[in-house]
Design a protein around this motif. Structure first.
Motif, short mmCIF file in Angstrom:
data_model
loop_
_atom_site.label_atom_id
_atom_site.label_comp_id
_atom_site.label_asym_id
_atom_site.label_seq_id
_atom_site.Cartn_x
_atom_site.Cartn_y
_atom_site.Cartn_z
N ARG A 3 -14.30 13.87 -0.63
CA ARG A 3 -14.32 12.85 -1.81
C ARG A 3 -13.11 12.27 -2.24
NH1 ARG A 3 -16.64 16.86 -4.43
NH2 ARG A 3 -14.75 17.74 -5.24
N ASP A 4 -12.05 13.07 -1.98
CA ASP A 4 -10.72 12.63 -2.37
C ASP A 4 -10.22 11.80 -1.03
OD1 ASP A 4 -10.80 14.27 -4.61
OD2 ASP A 4 -9.89 15.80 -4.12
N GLY A 5 -10.67 11.70 -0.10
CA GLY A 5 -10.31 10.82 0.95
C GLY A 5 -9.34 11.62 1.84
N PHE A 6 -9.15 12.85 1.74
CA PHE A 6 -8.13 13.35 2.56
C PHE A 6 -8.69 13.54 4.23
CE2 PHE A 6 -6.35 15.59 -1.23
CZ PHE A 6 -5.32 14.51 -1.37
N VAL A 7 -10.21 13.78 4.00
CA VAL A 7 -10.68 14.03 5.44
C VAL A 7 -11.88 12.96 5.43
CG1 VAL A 7 -11.81 15.58 6.85
CG2 VAL A 7 -9.94 16.47 5.63
N SER A 8 -12.00 12.44 6.65
CA SER A 8 -13.19 11.26 6.80
C SER A 8 -14.39 12.40 7.26
CB SER A 8 -12.85 10.51 7.91
OG SER A 8 -13.03 11.31 9.08
N ALA A 9 -15.61 11.55 6.79
CA ALA A 9 -16.83 12.20 7.03
C ALA A 9 -16.95 12.61 8.64
CB ALA A 9 -17.92 11.42 6.47
N GLU A 10 -16.60 11.62 9.43
CA GLU A 10 -16.65 11.79 10.87
C GLU A 10 -15.83 13.07 11.26
OE1 GLU A 10 -15.66 12.02 14.92
OE2 GLU A 10 -14.20 11.38 13.41
N ALA A 11 -14.70 13.16 10.68
CA ALA A 11 -13.63 14.54 11.13
C ALA A 11 -14.33 15.52 10.53
CB ALA A 11 -12.23 14.08 10.59
N ALA A 12 -15.06 15.52 9.45
CA ALA A 12 -15.61 16.82 8.62
C ALA A 12 -16.75 17.19 9.86
CB ALA A 12 -15.96 16.31 7.45
N ARG A 13 -17.63 16.30 10.27
CA ARG A 13 -18.45 16.76 11.21
C ARG A 13 -18.02 17.45 12.40
NH1 ARG A 13 -20.93 11.90 8.95
NH2 ARG A 13 -20.22 10.80 11.02
N ARG A 14 -17.18 16.62 13.02
CA ARG A 14 -16.76 16.86 14.20
C ARG A 14 -15.71 18.33 14.39
NH1 ARG A 14 -11.89 14.96 16.55
NH2 ARG A 14 -12.03 13.37 14.86
N LEU A 15 -14.78 18.37 13.45
CA LEU A 15 -13.66 19.47 13.31
C LEU A 15 -14.08 20.55 12.56
CD1 LEU A 15 -10.69 17.03 13.26
CD2 LEU A 15 -11.56 18.25 15.28
N GLU A 44 1.05 -1.41 -0.01
CA GLU A 44 0.01 0.07 -0.06
C GLU A 44 0.86 1.29 -0.02
OE1 GLU A 44 -3.45 2.11 2.79
OE2 GLU A 44 -2.36 0.59 3.46
N TYR A 45 0.41 2.31 -0.72
CA TYR A 45 1.18 3.63 -0.86
C TYR A 45 0.03 4.38 -1.13
CZ TYR A 45 4.43 7.16 -1.60
OH TYR A 45 5.09 8.50 -1.39
N THR A 46 -0.41 5.20 -0.02
CA THR A 46 -1.70 6.21 -0.24
C THR A 46 -1.50 7.35 0.93
OG1 THR A 46 -4.09 6.14 -0.15
CG2 THR A 46 -2.92 4.84 1.67
N PHE A 47 -2.01 8.44 0.55
CA PHE A 47 -2.42 9.40 1.54
C PHE A 47 -3.03 9.14 2.78
CE2 PHE A 47 -2.14 12.12 -2.55
CZ PHE A 47 -1.18 12.44 -2.22
N ARG A 48 -2.56 9.52 3.96
CA ARG A 48 -3.12 9.07 5.18
C ARG A 48 -4.30 10.02 5.64
NH1 ARG A 48 0.30 9.75 10.88
NH2 ARG A 48 -1.10 8.68 12.07
N GLN A 49 -5.58 9.28 5.69
CA GLN A 49 -6.67 10.19 5.90
C GLN A 49 -6.64 11.02 7.31
OE1 GLN A 49 -10.64 8.10 6.50
NE2 GLN A 49 -11.05 9.51 4.50
N ASP A 50 -7.01 12.32 7.50
CA ASP A 50 -7.16 12.82 8.84
C ASP A 50 -5.91 13.05 9.28
OD1 ASP A 50 -9.81 12.98 8.47
OD2 ASP A 50 -10.20 11.33 9.60
N SER A 51 -4.71 13.04 8.50
CA SER A 51 -3.48 13.37 9.05
C SER A 51 -3.02 14.96 9.18
CB SER A 51 -2.14 12.52 8.46
OG SER A 51 -2.35 12.80 7.06
N GLY A 52 -3.77 15.77 8.11
CA GLY A 52 -3.44 17.03 8.01
C GLY A 52 -4.07 17.75 9.22
N GLY A 53 -3.52 18.97 9.66
CA GLY A 53 -4.20 19.84 10.56
C GLY A 53 -5.46 20.26 9.98
N PRO A 54 -6.52 19.96 10.88
CA PRO A 54 -7.57 21.09 10.47
C PRO A 54 -7.52 22.55 10.43
CG PRO A 54 -8.33 19.19 11.57
CD PRO A 54 -6.75 19.41 11.87
N GLY A 55 -8.03 23.06 9.75
CA GLY A 55 -8.08 24.52 9.55
C GLY A 55 -9.13 25.25 8.63
N GLN A 56 -9.11 26.61 8.65
CA GLN A 56 -9.74 27.12 7.59
C GLN A 56 -8.98 26.79 6.13
OE1 GLN A 56 -9.91 31.46 7.70
NE2 GLN A 56 -11.00 31.54 5.76
N TRP A 57 -7.67 26.83 6.37
CA TRP A 57 -6.67 26.10 5.17
C TRP A 57 -6.14 24.77 5.72
CZ3 TRP A 57 -7.91 28.00 0.66
CH2 TRP A 57 -8.55 29.34 0.66
N ARG A 58 -6.37 23.68 5.13
CA ARG A 58 -5.97 22.42 5.81
C ARG A 58 -4.41 22.14 5.70
NH1 ARG A 58 -5.02 18.08 3.09
NH2 ARG A 58 -6.09 18.78 1.23
#
Length: 267
Positions: free
Chosen positions: A250-262, A141-155
Motif C-alpha cells: 500500500r505504501d509503495g515500498f514493495v511491489s505486488a509482484e515481489a510480494a508474491r515471489r519473495l 522526482e524524489y521518492t522511495f525506491r520500490q523493492d530496494s530493501g532486502g526482503p525478510g521477516q523484517w524488511r
C-alpha cells in the motif's frame, strides 16, 4: 574507531562510553593495507570502507548475538556533485551532497528507510526547495525506491530515487556511489538489498550508466537519475506478518509482484 562503533552497538549499547567500554576489544590491522596506509600511499575518501567495516563486524558476531545484530546498511554517502555557471546570476556554483539510503533490519524491526549513512551523521539531506533555490537544477522526482530493501521477516530499509534536471549549459557531474558489487546483505535468512545505480538520460539515445566520475559534461536538459541501495533483510521473508506485507504494498515500498515471489503473499 568504526570497530568500536560496531562493538558498542552489540555489547552493552546503553552504557555510557568510556575507556573501560572497549577494554576487551583488540583490533589488529596489517600495516600497509588499505586500513593502515603507509606514506607515501595516496589516501582519499577514507570514509568509504568505514560503513562496510561496521557491517562486517556485526555480521561476524551475528551468529553469537542474533538478537542484537542487524542486516547491512547501504553503507556510503553516495555523493552527487554538479558544478557549472548559474545563468541566473553568472556566478559559478557547486552542488555537492550525499544521498540517503536504506539501513538493515533486525529482530523485531524493519530497517530505516531513506536515512543518511552511519559514518557521516553530520551530513544533511537537503530539502528540494532549498536545492532548487540555490542551484540551476530542477528536481523532477524524489521518492522511495520500490523493492530496494532486502526482503525478510523484517524488511530492510528502502533506498531513494532522485532525478536532477540540469538548467545550465556548462555543467559537469561528479559521482561517488559505492556498494554496487557487494550490496547490503541480509542476516539469518534475510535477503540482500538492491545495489545502487546512476543513469544519465534514461531511455534516450545517449543513455549512459556510471557510478564514479570526476567531471562528466552535462548539457542543459540532461536528466541524472540516482537510485541508492536499500538495507539487508532479517529472517525468512515468508515469515513476515501478512499485515506488514500489505502495508508495504500500500505504501509503495514493495511491489505486488515481489510480494508474491519473495514473501509468498497471495493477495
Amino acid at each position: 574507531s568504526v570497530a568500536r562503533v560496531a562493538y558498542k552497538l552489540l555489547i552493552n549499547p546503553d552504557r555510557p562510553v568510556d575507556g573501560g567500554a572497549f577494554r576487551p576489544l583488540h583490533v589488529i590491522v596489517r600495516e600497509g593495507s588499505m586500513l593502515a596506509a603507509v606514506e607515501p600511499a595516496p589516501c582519499e575518501w577514507y570514509f568509504t570502507p568505514l560503513g562496510l567495516l561496521i557491517d562486517l563486524v556485526v555480521k561476524a558476531l551475528a551468529p553469537a548475538m542474533p538478537e542484537r545484530a542487524a542486516g547491512a546498511s547501504y553503507g556510503d554517502s553516495m555523493v552527487v556533485g554538479i558544478s557549472g555557471t548559474d545563468p541566473r546570476n553568472g556566478l559559478p556554483f557547486l552542488l555537492y551532497e550525499p544521498t540517503v539510503g536504506g539501513w538493515g533490519a533486525w529482530a523485531g524491526g524493519d530497517g530505516q528507510d531513506g536515512l543518511i549513512n552511519n559514518v557521516n551523521g553530520s551530513l544533511k539531506d537537503m530539502a528540494i526547495e532549498v536545492l532548487e533555490t540555490k542551484y540551476p537544477i530542477h528536481m523532477l522526482e524524489y521518492t522511495f525506491r520500490q523493492d530496494s530493501g532486502g526482503p525478510g521477516q523484517w524488511r530492510g530499509g528502502t533506498g531513494v530515487r532522485r532525478k536532477y534536471v540540469v538548467e545550465t549549459d556548462d555543467a559537469a557531474l561528479l559521482l561517488w556511489f559505492e556498494r554496487s558489487k557487494t550490496p547490503a546483505w541480509g542476516l539469518l535468512g534475510g535477503h540482500d538489498a538492491t545495489p545502487p545505480e546512476v543513469i544519465i538520460n534514461a531511455g534516450e539515445p545517449d543513455e549512459r550508466s556510471m557510478l564514479k566520475i570526476t567531471a562528466s559534461p552535462l548539457d542543459r536538459g540532461d536528466i541524472v537519475t540516482t537510485r541508492t541501495g536499500g538495507g539487508g533483510g532479517y529472517g525468512d521473508p515468508r515469515e513476515r506478518d501478512r499485515e506488514l506485507v500489505e502495508r508495504d504494498i500500500r505504501d509503495g515500498f514493495v511491489s505486488a509482484e515481489a510480494a508474491r515471489r519473495l514473501y509468498g503473499y497471495g493477495g
